[in-house]
Design an enzyme around this catalytic site. Structure first.
Site, PDB file in Angstrom:
ATOM      1  N   ASP A   7       0.873  -1.175   0.000  1.00  0.00           N
ATOM      2  CA  ASP A   7       0.000   0.000   0.000  1.00  0.00           C
ATOM      3  C   ASP A   7       0.908   1.222   0.000  1.00  0.00           C
ATOM      4  OD1 ASP A   7      -2.355   1.631   0.319  1.00  0.00           O
ATOM      5  OD2 ASP A   7      -1.844   1.872   2.428  1.00  0.00           O
ATOM      6  N   SER A   8       0.316   2.374  -0.260  1.00  0.00           N
ATOM      7  CA  SER A   8       1.083   3.611  -0.230  1.00  0.00           C
ATOM      8  C   SER A   8       1.526   3.964   1.194  1.00  0.00           C
ATOM      9  CB  SER A   8       0.234   4.747  -0.788  1.00  0.00           C
ATOM     10  OG  SER A   8      -0.969   4.828  -0.051  1.00  0.00           O
ATOM     11  N   TYR A  39      -0.449   8.355  -2.695  1.00  0.00           N
ATOM     12  CA  TYR A  39      -0.412   8.044  -4.126  1.00  0.00           C
ATOM     13  C   TYR A  39      -1.605   8.707  -4.839  1.00  0.00           C
ATOM     14  CZ  TYR A  39       2.968   4.093  -3.716  1.00  0.00           C
ATOM     15  OH  TYR A  39       4.071   3.301  -3.523  1.00  0.00           O
ATOM     16  N   GLY A  40      -2.645   8.957  -4.061  1.00  0.00           N
ATOM     17  CA  GLY A  40      -3.931   9.326  -4.661  1.00  0.00           C
ATOM     18  C   GLY A  40      -3.979  10.659  -5.375  1.00  0.00           C
ATOM     19  N   CYS A  70      -4.232  -1.198  -2.049  1.00  0.00           N
ATOM     20  CA  CYS A  70      -4.382   0.243  -2.224  1.00  0.00           C
ATOM     21  C   CYS A  70      -5.313   0.433  -3.418  1.00  0.00           C
ATOM     22  CB  CYS A  70      -3.009   0.847  -2.507  1.00  0.00           C
ATOM     23  SG  CYS A  70      -3.021   2.582  -2.958  1.00  0.00           S
ATOM     24  N   ASN A  71      -6.385   1.149  -3.203  1.00  0.00           N
ATOM     25  CA  ASN A  71      -7.343   1.340  -4.301  1.00  0.00           C
ATOM     26  C   ASN A  71      -6.736   2.133  -5.445  1.00  0.00           C
ATOM     27  OD1 ASN A  71     -10.414   0.616  -3.455  1.00  0.00           O
ATOM     28  ND2 ASN A  71      -9.139   1.071  -1.687  1.00  0.00           N
ATOM     29  N   THR A  72      -5.938   3.129  -5.098  1.00  0.00           N
ATOM     30  CA  THR A  72      -5.334   3.964  -6.129  1.00  0.00           C
ATOM     31  C   THR A  72      -4.424   3.129  -7.019  1.00  0.00           C
ATOM     32  OG1 THR A  72      -5.363   5.784  -4.556  1.00  0.00           O
ATOM     33  CG2 THR A  72      -3.957   6.055  -6.481  1.00  0.00           C
ATOM     34  N   GLU A 149      -3.002   8.913   8.382  1.00  0.00           N
ATOM     35  CA  GLU A 149      -1.540   8.768   8.495  1.00  0.00           C
ATOM     36  C   GLU A 149      -1.023   9.486   9.747  1.00  0.00           C
ATOM     37  OE1 GLU A 149       0.915   7.147   6.511  1.00  0.00           O
ATOM     38  OE2 GLU A 149      -0.707   6.150   5.430  1.00  0.00           O
ATOM     39  N   CYS A 180     -11.017   3.303  -0.361  1.00  0.00           N
ATOM     40  CA  CYS A 180      -9.623   3.610  -0.025  1.00  0.00           C
ATOM     41  C   CYS A 180      -9.304   2.813   1.223  1.00  0.00           C
ATOM     42  CB  CYS A 180      -9.469   5.103   0.241  1.00  0.00           C
ATOM     43  SG  CYS A 180      -7.835   5.556   0.851  1.00  0.00           S
ATOM     44  N   THR A 181      -8.147   2.165   1.229  1.00  0.00           N
ATOM     45  CA  THR A 181      -7.859   1.263   2.348  1.00  0.00           C
ATOM     46  C   THR A 181      -7.488   2.013   3.630  1.00  0.00           C
ATOM     47  OG1 THR A 181      -5.617   1.006   1.460  1.00  0.00           O
ATOM     48  CG2 THR A 181      -7.222  -0.699   0.923  1.00  0.00           C
ATOM     49  N   HIS A 182      -7.342   3.313   3.555  1.00  0.00           N
ATOM     50  CA  HIS A 182      -7.133   4.082   4.783  1.00  0.00           C
ATOM     51  C   HIS A 182      -8.449   4.310   5.541  1.00  0.00           C
ATOM     52  CE1 HIS A 182      -3.184   5.006   3.150  1.00  0.00           C
ATOM     53  NE2 HIS A 182      -2.879   5.661   4.257  1.00  0.00           N
TER      54      HIS A 182
HETATM   55  N1  DGL Z   1      -4.590   3.585   0.635  1.00  0.00           N
HETATM   56  C1  DGL Z   1      -4.705   4.274  -0.609  1.00  0.00           C
HETATM   57  C2  DGL Z   1      -5.921   3.800  -1.389  1.00  0.00           C
HETATM   58  O1  DGL Z   1      -6.563   2.831  -1.003  1.00  0.00           O
HETATM   59  C3  DGL Z   1      -4.838   5.743  -0.544  1.00  0.00           C
HETATM   60  C4  DGL Z   1      -3.800   6.539   0.053  1.00  0.00           C
HETATM   61  C5  DGL Z   1      -3.023   7.343  -0.935  1.00  0.00           C
HETATM   62  O2  DGL Z   1      -3.530   8.318  -1.504  1.00  0.00           O
HETATM   63  O3  DGL Z   1      -1.894   6.993  -1.082  1.00  0.00           O
HETATM   64  O4  DGL Z   1      -6.251   4.401  -2.376  1.00  0.00           O
END
Ligand code: DGL
Length: 260
Positions: A7-8, A39-40, A70-72, A149, A180-182
């Site tokens: 993940d990011s 990453y998003g 990570c969805n992104t 974060e 988004c996994t966050h």
């Molecule tokens: N965890 C990332 C996701 O699921 C998002 C966080 C990011 O923007 O890096 O998209």
């Protein structure tokens, strides 16, 4: 069996936790790219390059399966990684969440994610393909990742940001998909603020899907790698796992493969 997962940053730990809960005798290698999160907000090329560097790092451990937590990265680099590593089993977090929503009696779904995930329309397209009669609303909610974060999971700032993004949907949707996994780290508060919604996150559906492949013999082992020490990292780990086999801060080898 060895599973690589990246993940990011810290968000993918929600996915790792769900996988560990259903697994037996699996060795997990988790990489959080905390030095380069988020990453998003980055271009597709950059997300591909970062995702490739994460995958190449994890491949060094001879993994049997790769999870893009990570969805992104799933939205922007999933197909690219599948082509790049044709013999590796690669799972992402998007399809299982879509399948879960498709089974609900929902008619109005709100999808939240990073600007990149929402901009790709991946959830909207996949949901409408499965349930053409439903309404799908989408919104990029970029302030949520830095809150997580930072370890800020409750309190007035969190409520203000959640209300800022979500209150207009209060009576408009019946289901909220956390794209988004966050965001699962904010799930409890979201449910308290919007008790009438069903809330779906991608960690549990992915774990259900992978569970049959993750039943071996013995106990699980967790190896954690991050590209930077961040303020909330230690606390988050303490709160999430009782025992980890190893923990290391690492540098990723740069790749020139992805061109702009
Ligand atoms: N965890 C990332 C996701 O699921 C998002 C966080 C990011 O923007 O890096 O998209």
């Amino acid at each position: 069996m060895k599973v690589g997962i990246f993940d990011s940053g810290l968000g993918g730990l929600t996915v790792l936790k769900a996988l560990v809960e259903v697994a037996e005798g699996v060795e997990f290698f988790y990489l959080g790219d905390t030095a380069r999160v988020p990453y998003g907000i980055r271009s597709e090329e950059t997300v591909k390059r970062y995702s490739l560097e994460c995958s190449l790092f994890l491949k060094e451990f001879d993994i049997d399966l790769l999870v893009i937590a990570c969805n992104t990265a799933s939205a922007k680099a999933g197909d690219f990684l599948r082509k790049r590593f044709p013999s590796l089993d690669i799972y992402d977090v998007i399809e299982p969440a879509v399948e879960t929503v498709a089974k609900l009696k929902t008619t109005k779904v709100g999808v939240i994610g990073t600007p990149s995930t929402v901009g790709s329309n991946v959830y909207k397209k996949k949901l409408l393909r499965k349930k053409p009669h439903i309404k799908v609303f989408q919104k990029a909610t970029p302030l949520l990742v830095p809150l997580v974060e930072e370890g800020l999971l409750s309190g007035p700032v969190v409520d203000a940001v959640l209300n800022h993004y979500l209150s207009e949907w209060k009576n408009q949707i019946d289901t909220l998909l956390l794209g988004c996994t966050h965001y699962p780290l904010l799930e409890e508060r979201i449910k308290e603020l919007f008790p009438n919604w069903s809330v779906v996150n991608s960690a549990r559906p992915l774990a259900r899907k992978l569970a049959p492949h993750l039943k071996k013999k013995g106990s699980n082992k967790i190896h954690l790698f991050f590209t930077d020490k961040t303020a909330f990292l230690k606390n988050m780990l303490k709160a999430t796992f009782n025992k980890v086999e190893s923990f290391e801060i690492v540098s990723l080898k740069p790749t020139e493969e992805v061109k702009f």
